[in-house]
Design a protein around this motif. Structure first.
Motif, mmCIF file in Angstrom:
data_model
loop_
_atom_site.group_PDB
_atom_site.id
_atom_site.type_symbol
_atom_site.label_atom_id
_atom_site.label_comp_id
_atom_site.label_asym_id
_atom_site.label_seq_id
_atom_site.Cartn_x
_atom_site.Cartn_y
_atom_site.Cartn_z
ATOM 1 N N ALA A 8 0.809 -1.222 0.000
ATOM 2 C CA ALA A 8 0.000 0.000 0.000
ATOM 3 C C ALA A 8 0.841 1.271 0.000
ATOM 4 O O ALA A 8 0.496 2.261 -0.659
ATOM 5 C CB ALA A 8 -0.937 -0.002 1.216
ATOM 6 N N GLU A 9 1.947 1.257 0.719
ATOM 7 C CA GLU A 9 2.775 2.473 0.812
ATOM 8 C C GLU A 9 3.357 2.858 -0.548
ATOM 9 O O GLU A 9 3.303 4.029 -0.949
ATOM 10 C CB GLU A 9 3.907 2.253 1.822
ATOM 11 C CG GLU A 9 4.756 3.495 2.064
ATOM 12 C CD GLU A 9 5.804 3.283 3.149
ATOM 13 O OE1 GLU A 9 6.699 4.136 3.274
ATOM 14 O OE2 GLU A 9 5.716 2.264 3.873
ATOM 15 N N GLN A 25 0.537 4.029 -2.868
ATOM 16 C CA GLN A 25 0.076 5.372 -2.527
ATOM 17 C C GLN A 25 1.061 6.433 -2.999
ATOM 18 O O GLN A 25 0.666 7.495 -3.510
ATOM 19 C CB GLN A 25 -0.125 5.496 -1.005
ATOM 20 C CG GLN A 25 -0.755 6.819 -0.571
ATOM 21 C CD GLN A 25 -2.161 7.000 -1.097
ATOM 22 O OE1 GLN A 25 -3.031 6.154 -0.864
ATOM 23 N NE2 GLN A 25 -2.403 8.088 -1.827
ATOM 24 N N ASP A 30 0.105 9.319 -5.618
ATOM 25 C CA ASP A 30 0.295 10.744 -5.317
ATOM 26 C C ASP A 30 1.100 11.429 -6.412
ATOM 27 O O ASP A 30 0.789 12.560 -6.817
ATOM 28 C CB ASP A 30 1.005 10.917 -3.972
ATOM 29 C CG ASP A 30 0.142 10.478 -2.795
ATOM 30 O OD1 ASP A 30 -1.093 10.382 -2.981
ATOM 31 O OD2 ASP A 30 0.692 10.226 -1.705
ATOM 32 N N VAL A 77 -6.743 1.516 -2.720
ATOM 33 C CA VAL A 77 -5.516 2.123 -3.226
ATOM 34 C C VAL A 77 -5.106 1.466 -4.536
ATOM 35 O O VAL A 77 -4.688 2.141 -5.490
ATOM 36 C CB VAL A 77 -4.371 1.998 -2.195
ATOM 37 C CG1 VAL A 77 -3.052 2.504 -2.793
ATOM 38 C CG2 VAL A 77 -4.693 2.780 -0.933
ATOM 39 N N ALA A 83 -4.870 3.539 -7.866
ATOM 40 C CA ALA A 83 -3.515 3.645 -8.404
ATOM 41 C C ALA A 83 -3.475 3.124 -9.837
ATOM 42 O O ALA A 83 -2.816 3.706 -10.708
ATOM 43 C CB ALA A 83 -2.537 2.873 -7.530
#
Length: 278
Positions: free
Chosen positions: A197-198, A201, A205, A230, A234
């Motif tokens: 997820a990191e 994300q 962004d 996400v 994404a």
């Protein structure tokens, strides 16, 4: 345009070339004594030999296309390595390798552009037995062997989508993940759910911010907002960026959080854009 055949090199040098290396199977790799790079397939080594030759005569800006490559399903006694199992392994592993979107060790940002030889066996072609047995199908349209054109797992655990030989995957999945439907002649960019997820994300962004992707469809109340995950968001953003950049080499990566697919993604009623449009 290059016709590259690891089969010929292997058949003539099977005492020094690993079969796994020739078939794009998992292997320890071979370090090139000239450039110091490690190769895990004979095909990539052959292509980078061409790249090196092109560079030596100042043609670094010419794109390379593999116009023929394949492996025979049958051969004469002296044609070491010819056989259905090896042909299926070579072509199946090649398809998965190409769809990673990665280039060769010498040119990692240039995705491989490869044409398989051949669709049909050619029963009247002269030469050794192998020349008549490169096809995926017999002239009567029956398969010579099965190639796994399904969702397969590659060595690093990343799911790689490969064109299905049967019906396309439904556009809606119960877990909210992005699915694909068959569409020829196009590529899209989707998120790699195994990236975490990191990383997803961070890529999301960037794509919606500095990258300039059109992320309006994944805002609350918009057509592609649901499912609100996400990975789904994404995927949409990554593809918007990828299409905006004309599907250029390296524009579907996001630090390993994305990869190229050849089937149009979507979730629910949301369809991903092509060529920068809806």
């Amino acid at each position: 345009m290059v016709n590259a055949y690891p089969f010929f090199a292997y058949a003539a040098n099977s005492d020094v070339i690993s079969l796994d290396y020739a078939l794009l199977k998992e292997n320890p790799g071979v370090v090139d004594s000239g450039n110091g790079l490690k190769y895990h397939s004979l095909l990539e080594a052959q292509l980078d030999a061409v790249h090196s030759a092109m560079s030596a005569i100042q043609y670094n800006d010419v794109k390379l296309v593999v116009t023929e490559t394949g492996w025979p399903s049958l051969g004469d006694e002296a044609e070491i390595g010819a056989g259905e199992a090896n042909a299926a392994a070579y072509n199946g592993n090649l398809v998965k390798r190409v769809l990673t979107g990665n280039g060769t060790p010498l040119r990692p940002q240039e995705p491989l552009d490869v044409y398989l030889f051949a669709l049909f066996n050619e029963n009247e072609k002269p030469g050794p037995t192998s020349e008549r047995n490169y096809g995926l199908f017999y002239p009567n349209e029956k398969r010579v062997y099965d190639v796994p054109f399904t969702l397969e797992q590659v060595g690093d655990g990343q799911s790689m989508p490969v064109n299905k030989s049967s019906s396309p995957v439904p556009a809606v999945q119960s877990d909210g993940k992005v699915s694909t439907t068959s569409t020829a002649g196009q590529t899209w960019c989707v998120a790699n759910g195994n990236a975490g997820a990191e990383k997803l994300q961070a890529g999301l962004d960037y794509a919606c911010g500095e990258g300039g992707a059109d992320c309006r469809p994944i805002q609350v109340g918009s057509a592609c907002y649901s499912p609100s995950t996400v990975e789904a968001h994404a995927s949409y953003a990554f593809n918007s960026y990828y299409q905006k950049k004309a599907r250029g080499a390296g524009t579907c990566d996001f630090g390993g959080a994305a990869y190229v697919v050849t089937q149009q993604p979507g979730f629910g009623n949301c369809k991903f854009p092509t060529d920068g449009g809806a």
